[in-house]
Design a protein around this motif. Structure first.
Motif, PDB file in Angstrom:
ATOM      1  N   ARG A  35     -19.680  -9.536   8.132  1.00  0.00           N
ATOM      2  CA  ARG A  35     -18.838  -8.830   7.164  1.00  0.00           C
ATOM      3  C   ARG A  35     -19.251  -7.366   7.046  1.00  0.00           C
ATOM      4  NH1 ARG A  35     -14.407  -8.632   6.167  1.00  0.00           N
ATOM      5  NH2 ARG A  35     -14.724  -7.767   4.103  1.00  0.00           N
ATOM      6  N   VAL A  68       1.236   4.002  -3.114  1.00  0.00           N
ATOM      7  CA  VAL A  68       0.857   5.411  -2.961  1.00  0.00           C
ATOM      8  C   VAL A  68       2.070   6.298  -3.264  1.00  0.00           C
ATOM      9  CG1 VAL A  68       0.103   7.182  -1.307  1.00  0.00           C
ATOM     10  CG2 VAL A  68      -1.074   4.972  -1.392  1.00  0.00           C
ATOM     11  N   ALA A 106      -6.651   7.361  -1.968  1.00  0.00           N
ATOM     12  CA  ALA A 106      -6.536   5.902  -1.887  1.00  0.00           C
ATOM     13  C   ALA A 106      -7.485   5.370  -0.811  1.00  0.00           C
ATOM     14  CB  ALA A 106      -5.090   5.505  -1.587  1.00  0.00           C
ATOM     15  N   HIS A 107      -7.555   6.087   0.314  1.00  0.00           N
ATOM     16  CA  HIS A 107      -8.473   5.651   1.376  1.00  0.00           C
ATOM     17  C   HIS A 107      -9.937   5.825   0.960  1.00  0.00           C
ATOM     18  CE1 HIS A 107      -5.645   4.524   4.450  1.00  0.00           C
ATOM     19  NE2 HIS A 107      -4.906   5.568   4.136  1.00  0.00           N
ATOM     20  N   GLY A 135      -2.926  10.397  -1.314  1.00  0.00           N
ATOM     21  CA  GLY A 135      -3.018   9.608  -0.075  1.00  0.00           C
ATOM     22  C   GLY A 135      -4.459   9.433   0.395  1.00  0.00           C
ATOM     23  N   PRO A 136      -5.153  10.557   0.703  1.00  0.00           N
ATOM     24  CA  PRO A 136      -6.559  10.418   1.130  1.00  0.00           C
ATOM     25  C   PRO A 136      -7.420   9.757   0.054  1.00  0.00           C
ATOM     26  CG  PRO A 136      -5.819  12.714   1.319  1.00  0.00           C
ATOM     27  CD  PRO A 136      -4.690  11.958   0.727  1.00  0.00           C
ATOM     28  N   ARG A 152       2.482   9.063  -6.270  1.00  0.00           N
ATOM     29  CA  ARG A 152       2.904  10.445  -6.035  1.00  0.00           C
ATOM     30  C   ARG A 152       4.080  10.816  -6.935  1.00  0.00           C
ATOM     31  NH1 ARG A 152       2.162   9.852   0.027  1.00  0.00           N
ATOM     32  NH2 ARG A 152       0.162  10.864   0.433  1.00  0.00           N
ATOM     33  N   LYS A 156     -16.337  -1.083  10.156  1.00  0.00           N
ATOM     34  CA  LYS A 156     -15.129  -0.848  10.961  1.00  0.00           C
ATOM     35  C   LYS A 156     -13.988  -0.376  10.068  1.00  0.00           C
ATOM     36  CE  LYS A 156     -12.852  -4.430  12.690  1.00  0.00           C
ATOM     37  NZ  LYS A 156     -12.452  -5.550  13.577  1.00  0.00           N
ATOM     38  N   SER A 157     -13.879  -0.992   8.895  1.00  0.00           N
ATOM     39  CA  SER A 157     -12.822  -0.618   7.959  1.00  0.00           C
ATOM     40  C   SER A 157     -12.983   0.843   7.507  1.00  0.00           C
ATOM     41  CB  SER A 157     -12.848  -1.572   6.765  1.00  0.00           C
ATOM     42  OG  SER A 157     -11.888  -1.214   5.813  1.00  0.00           O
ATOM     43  N   ALA A 178      -0.993   4.168   5.680  1.00  0.00           N
ATOM     44  CA  ALA A 178      -1.349   5.210   4.705  1.00  0.00           C
ATOM     45  C   ALA A 178      -0.145   5.563   3.849  1.00  0.00           C
ATOM     46  CB  ALA A 178      -1.857   6.447   5.414  1.00  0.00           C
ATOM     47  N   ARG A 206     -11.938   3.023  10.437  1.00  0.00           N
ATOM     48  CA  ARG A 206     -10.480   3.034  10.644  1.00  0.00           C
ATOM     49  C   ARG A 206      -9.773   3.997   9.700  1.00  0.00           C
ATOM     50  NH1 ARG A 206      -9.793  -2.732  12.365  1.00  0.00           N
ATOM     51  NH2 ARG A 206      -9.162  -2.525  14.531  1.00  0.00           N
ATOM     52  N   ARG A 207     -10.417   4.300   8.570  1.00  0.00           N
ATOM     53  CA  ARG A 207      -9.777   5.201   7.603  1.00  0.00           C
ATOM     54  C   ARG A 207     -10.010   6.679   7.929  1.00  0.00           C
ATOM     55  NH1 ARG A 207      -7.857   2.036   3.589  1.00  0.00           N
ATOM     56  NH2 ARG A 207      -8.833   0.014   3.412  1.00  0.00           N
ATOM     57  N   LEU A 261      -3.767  -1.303  -6.124  1.00  0.00           N
ATOM     58  CA  LEU A 261      -4.171  -1.217  -4.711  1.00  0.00           C
ATOM     59  C   LEU A 261      -5.267  -2.242  -4.414  1.00  0.00           C
ATOM     60  CD1 LEU A 261      -4.465   2.629  -3.919  1.00  0.00           C
ATOM     61  CD2 LEU A 261      -2.900   1.006  -2.842  1.00  0.00           C
ATOM     62  N   PHE A 262      -6.220  -2.346  -5.349  1.00  0.00           N
ATOM     63  CA  PHE A 262      -7.324  -3.289  -5.130  1.00  0.00           C
ATOM     64  C   PHE A 262      -6.854  -4.739  -5.280  1.00  0.00           C
ATOM     65  CE2 PHE A 262     -10.237   0.364  -5.888  1.00  0.00           C
ATOM     66  CZ  PHE A 262     -10.931   0.247  -4.701  1.00  0.00           C
ATOM     67  N   GLU A 298      -5.860  -1.321   7.549  1.00  0.00           N
ATOM     68  CA  GLU A 298      -6.553  -0.057   7.280  1.00  0.00           C
ATOM     69  C   GLU A 298      -5.821   1.143   7.871  1.00  0.00           C
ATOM     70  OE1 GLU A 298      -8.047  -2.676   8.609  1.00  0.00           O
ATOM     71  OE2 GLU A 298      -9.402  -3.345   7.021  1.00  0.00           O
ATOM     72  N   LEU A 311     -11.041   5.627  -2.051  1.00  0.00           N
ATOM     73  CA  LEU A 311     -11.336   4.535  -2.988  1.00  0.00           C
ATOM     74  C   LEU A 311     -11.801   3.298  -2.230  1.00  0.00           C
ATOM     75  CD1 LEU A 311      -8.378   4.558  -5.576  1.00  0.00           C
ATOM     76  CD2 LEU A 311     -10.798   4.928  -6.082  1.00  0.00           C
ATOM     77  N   PHE A 312     -11.111   3.013  -1.116  1.00  0.00           N
ATOM     78  CA  PHE A 312     -11.478   1.826  -0.331  1.00  0.00           C
ATOM     79  C   PHE A 312     -12.805   2.027   0.397  1.00  0.00           C
ATOM     80  CE2 PHE A 312      -6.941   0.516  -0.671  1.00  0.00           C
ATOM     81  CZ  PHE A 312      -7.182  -0.724  -1.227  1.00  0.00           C
ATOM     82  N   LYS A 355     -15.292   1.321  -2.131  1.00  0.00           N
ATOM     83  CA  LYS A 355     -15.319  -0.131  -2.368  1.00  0.00           C
ATOM     84  C   LYS A 355     -16.034  -0.838  -1.215  1.00  0.00           C
ATOM     85  CE  LYS A 355     -14.454  -3.800  -4.632  1.00  0.00           C
ATOM     86  NZ  LYS A 355     -15.108  -3.980  -5.930  1.00  0.00           N
ATOM     87  N   ARG A 366     -19.330  -3.209  -1.366  1.00  0.00           N
ATOM     88  CA  ARG A 366     -19.395  -4.549  -0.773  1.00  0.00           C
ATOM     89  C   ARG A 366     -20.588  -4.678   0.181  1.00  0.00           C
ATOM     90  NH1 ARG A 366     -18.677  -8.609  -2.532  1.00  0.00           N
ATOM     91  NH2 ARG A 366     -18.503  -9.564  -0.514  1.00  0.00           N
ATOM     92  N   ALA A 370      -6.988   8.918   8.579  1.00  0.00           N
ATOM     93  CA  ALA A 370      -6.178   9.165   7.380  1.00  0.00           C
ATOM     94  C   ALA A 370      -6.817  10.204   6.467  1.00  0.00           C
ATOM     95  CB  ALA A 370      -5.963   7.859   6.615  1.00  0.00           C
ATOM     96  N   PHE A 376       0.841  -1.197   0.000  1.00  0.00           N
ATOM     97  CA  PHE A 376       0.000   0.000   0.000  1.00  0.00           C
ATOM     98  C   PHE A 376       0.882   1.256   0.000  1.00  0.00           C
ATOM     99  CE2 PHE A 376      -2.550   3.398   1.727  1.00  0.00           C
ATOM    100  CZ  PHE A 376      -3.853   3.138   1.338  1.00  0.00           C
TER     101      PHE A 376
END
Lengths: 236, 236
Positions: free
Chosen positions: B101, A176, B190-191, B187-188, A180, B107-108, A236, B111-112, A193-194, A233, B193-194, B197, B201, B115, A172
């Motif tokens: 899940r 990133v 990428a988070h 950076g942010p 950059r 939670k995931s 970063a 956790r971001r 990333l995925f 998670e 994106l998740f 995602k 899900r 960031a 990860f």
């Protein structure tokens, strides 16, 4: 035919049905594992045909899950299993749920292969390959442990899931940083990333399967929460 | 006490146990839904305390799953349910797997949140918020359909999963574009994106639950593959 003759016959048929169920789950595991392996190969070599094959074969994994679930529901309805026999059925039901997701995740990796075409094939190949090999080895170990009933091997995989998380965290950060440094990498980087995330999830499913094997063999749960390193998670 | 008196008593207790099981699943669903709602709120407002609360409360979701699974295994072992009663047990087992899940995914997202602190709080707030509200509405609908046994409502959610995928595809493109345009966003981004995602899900799990409700009520499977728009993985 007397009851004395008939009863062992019924018992024998039931144990054969349970053995067949476990064999079906193992076969589904083998197929799911091969999809992960081929998806990684397709991503590494940008092989669109191999990737398309993975996408197509995932339907077989789904069909196997439906077939096995039907068998389990029939076994539960007709055989009323208890104790170890019931655990065999519950374990199979849980493991095929994990394997179906592993197939989906392999398909998801394969679907991203066309989007990687723009990027330098060698970039991150080594890191993704290392993480992929690690996750595949975990899948292979738990599936072997399922077939042989070796709880210790399953627990060993369960304990090693942190290694997968560490690989994921490193990848990860690496991705990133690359995005950059070289903005051409932003598009393919998002897909990579995925892919890394999908591999981390496949590792989680191997861990889930290890927990199910422990329950299947011992009748007891593994500790509800593993001691773990930094969560994926949080990086970063 | 005669057998005639005793038998209805046993039957009544069993139907009560099944009702309690469904109530437990619904309660677990309510908790999972509230985690998703709070995780989205925490991400939108960059509220670290709310995010930490989501992470802590996910352990309750996990504990509920373990508790419900144990009840189901005991019911299967002692009551040998068949037909509709067996479907209630199998459906509960499958739904709690999805809900566990959903809790993890909430939670995931939570956790971001730390960031995201570096990024402009309003960037993408509207898009993520729209997608989050849509996914939450799907979760809410299927959980209501589970409680009321309304297959049609469950099927309606199942048919609308494409909307979630479309939101996800749009958000993916929007985020990658923003990362290209403003490298502070990498950076942010990428988070984010998740997070997108994870929402996609959660929508998939709502769809899974809809399929289980259809099976529970009708005893039949929904079509194994929905007609769908472009796959989320194909967007770039």
């Amino acid at each position: 035919m007397t009851n004395q003759v008939k009863a062992p016959h019924i018992v024998k048929a039931f144990s054969e049905e349970l053995e067949q169920l476990s064999a079906d789950v193992a076969a589904m595991g083998g197929l799911a594992e091969s999809l992960v392996s081929d998806a990684l190969e397709a991503a590494a070599t940008r092989d669109g045909d191999l990737a398309a094959g993975v996408v197509a074969r995932d339907a077989q994994v789904d069909a196997m899950q439906r077939d096995i679930e039907k068998k389990i529901i029939r076994l539960l309805a007709l055989r009323h299993p208890i104790a170890q026999d019931l655990r065999v059925c519950i374990a199979a039901l849980k493991i095929v749920t994990d394997l179906e997701r592993v197939g989906d995740l392999a398909k998801s990796i394969a679907r991203r292969v066309p989007a990687l075409n723009d990027s330098e094939p060698t970039a991150f190949a080594a890191s993704v390959d290392r993480m992929g090999k690690l996750v595949l080895s975990h899948m292979h170990e738990v599936l072997d442990a399922y077939v042989t009933g070796e709880t210790a091997r399953a627990v060993a995989v369960w304990e090693r899931d942190d290694d997968v998380d560490e690989h994921y965290n490193a990848l990860f950060r690496e991705l990133v940083r690359a995005m950059r440094d070289d903005h051409v990498m932003i598009g393919p980087g998002a897909h990579l990333l995925f892919i890394a995330k999908n591999l981390e999830r496949i590792g989680d499913h191997a861990t889930n399967i290890a927990e199910v094997i422990h329950y299947l063999v011992t009748g007891r749960e593994l500790a509800s929460e593993r001691p773990r390193g930094p969560r994926p998670e949080q990086s970063a």
